[in-house]
Enzyme design. Structure first.
Site, PDB file in Angstrom:
ATOM      1  N   GLN A   1      -5.003  -1.455   9.531  1.00 56.99           N
ATOM      2  CA  GLN A   1      -4.878  -2.763   8.891  1.00 56.99           C
ATOM      3  C   GLN A   1      -5.502  -3.842   9.783  1.00 56.99           C
ATOM      4  OE1 GLN A   1      -3.624  -3.448   5.721  1.00 56.99           O
ATOM      5  NE2 GLN A   1      -4.413  -5.489   6.134  1.00 56.99           N
TER       6      GLN A   1
ATOM      7  N   ASP B   1     -11.396   2.851   3.912  1.00 60.40           N
ATOM      8  CA  ASP B   1     -11.826   1.463   3.737  1.00 60.40           C
ATOM      9  C   ASP B   1     -13.336   1.366   3.523  1.00 60.40           C
ATOM     10  OD1 ASP B   1      -9.929  -0.519   3.554  1.00 60.40           O
ATOM     11  OD2 ASP B   1      -9.587  -0.636   5.721  1.00 60.40           O
TER      12      ASP B   1
ATOM     13  N   LYS C   1       0.843  -1.198   0.000  1.00 61.77           N
ATOM     14  CA  LYS C   1       0.000   0.000   0.000  1.00 61.77           C
ATOM     15  C   LYS C   1       0.880   1.250   0.000  1.00 61.77           C
ATOM     16  CE  LYS C   1      -3.921  -2.286   2.154  1.00 61.77           C
ATOM     17  NZ  LYS C   1      -4.630  -2.688   3.356  1.00 61.77           N
TER      18      LYS C   1
END
Ligand code: NAD
Length: 281
Positions: free
Chosen positions: A96, A119, A52
């Site tokens: 995460q 997200d 990422k």
């Protein structure tokens, strides 16, 4: 059969995003910033986060990774999120997953302000997506959606079958297809006749986690098949779709690896840029 090349599509998307970042930089004299919080030393999470960060740098985003050991307490993480919420140089925050057991995942998700929730997991974004309003959309289904649209720009009236109803994949995927005026069937582990349901689909999205569950005789001729599954098996990584046999029936199919996976990270970058643009309105 069209082999849907996710690597190529993701590279194209990153190219477009890079251009957009440079335009935003010119216009606002700053670039969107993505901050990732990584807790613990789970190897897959470390690899995802490294990828990422690399992709974010590649398109010119400001990117930062904040690392905590497994033992970090929930309060420290929530305080850091509150600080990042206030920081105007941070456009997007991602924690995460998975988290250690002593940290409440839902509390963490809800601590991120919806405008920085890259997200798309915050209940406000989930609600906005299902109401058809502007929202961050979870990256993997967003990637699937973009791949489907490349093959079939007009989805209106198509029958779509989504296998799996997770908050991460199945449910947001369903909302995206509904928005495109598909007739969507969402199936799951308690569905009685999965094969029968799949056979009705012009579009199939499999997000289950069972190696090669979807067989050729489950697929209507010329269906578009998107395989979200990532399953470790003795023969390597395989998807939820029996690739070889389904490729003989489908109109288009994503490979695993190299299909949906690469699009997920590109969509995270896209979401970060969208959050930045909304914050400048
Ligand atoms: P999950 O375990 O949260 O959900 C799986 C879903 O499948 C559930 O809704 C369940 O009801 C359904 N299911 C289970 N058994 C079934 C059966 N026999 N028939 C029909 N439905 C069944 O999983 P998830 O987080 O949505 O992930 C699904 C898969 O996608 C996994 O393989 C995961 O590794 C992969 N994944 C890939 C990406 C990517 O970037 N490509 C991202 C996230 C997840």
């Amino acid at each position: 059969m069209i082999l849907i090349d996710g690597k190529k599509a993701a590279a194209e998307l990153r190219g477009e995003l890079k251009l957009e970042v440079s335009e935003l930089k010119e216009k606002f004299n700053k670039v969107p910033g993505l901050t990732v919080i990584l807790i613990g030393d789970l190897t897959p999470s470390q690899i995802y986060v490294r990828n990422k960060e690399k992709s974010a740098n590649e398109v010119g985003l400001k990117s930062e990774v904040i690392k905590y050991p497994d033992s970090v307490d929930e309060k420290t993480v929530l305080e850091k999120i509150a600080e990042l919420n206030r920081d105007s140089s941070v456009s997007g925050i991602l924690v995460q997953l998975p988290l250690p057991k002593h940290i409440d995942k839902q509390k963490v998700i809800e601590a991120i302000v919806p405008g920085k929730d890259v997200d798309g997991f915050h209940p406000m974004n989930v609600g906005n997506l299902s109401s058809g309003y502007e929202s961050s959309v979870p990256c993997t289904p967003l990637g699937c959606y973009l791949l489907i649209k490349k093959i079939e720009p007009n989805l209106s009236g198509k029958k779509a079958v989504v296998i799996g109803r997770s908050n991460l994949n199945g449910k947001p995927m369903t909302q995206l297809l509904l928005k495109e005026n598909c007739t969507v069937t969402i199936t799951h582990s308690k569905t009685k006749d999965l094969k029968g349901e799949c056979l009705k689909g012009d579009i199939i999205v499999a997000a289950v986690g069972i190696p090669e569950l979807v067989k050729a005789d489950w697929i209507k001729k010329d269906a578009i098949v998107i395989d979200v599954g990532i399953n470790k098996t003795e023969k390597g990584i395989v998807g939820d779709v029996a690739f070889e046999e389904v490729s003989k029936v489908a109109k288009a199919l994503t490979p695993v690896p190299g299909g949906v996976g690469p699009m997920t990270i590109a969509c995270l970058l896209k979401n970060t840029i969208e959050c930045f643009k909304r914050s400048q309105k």
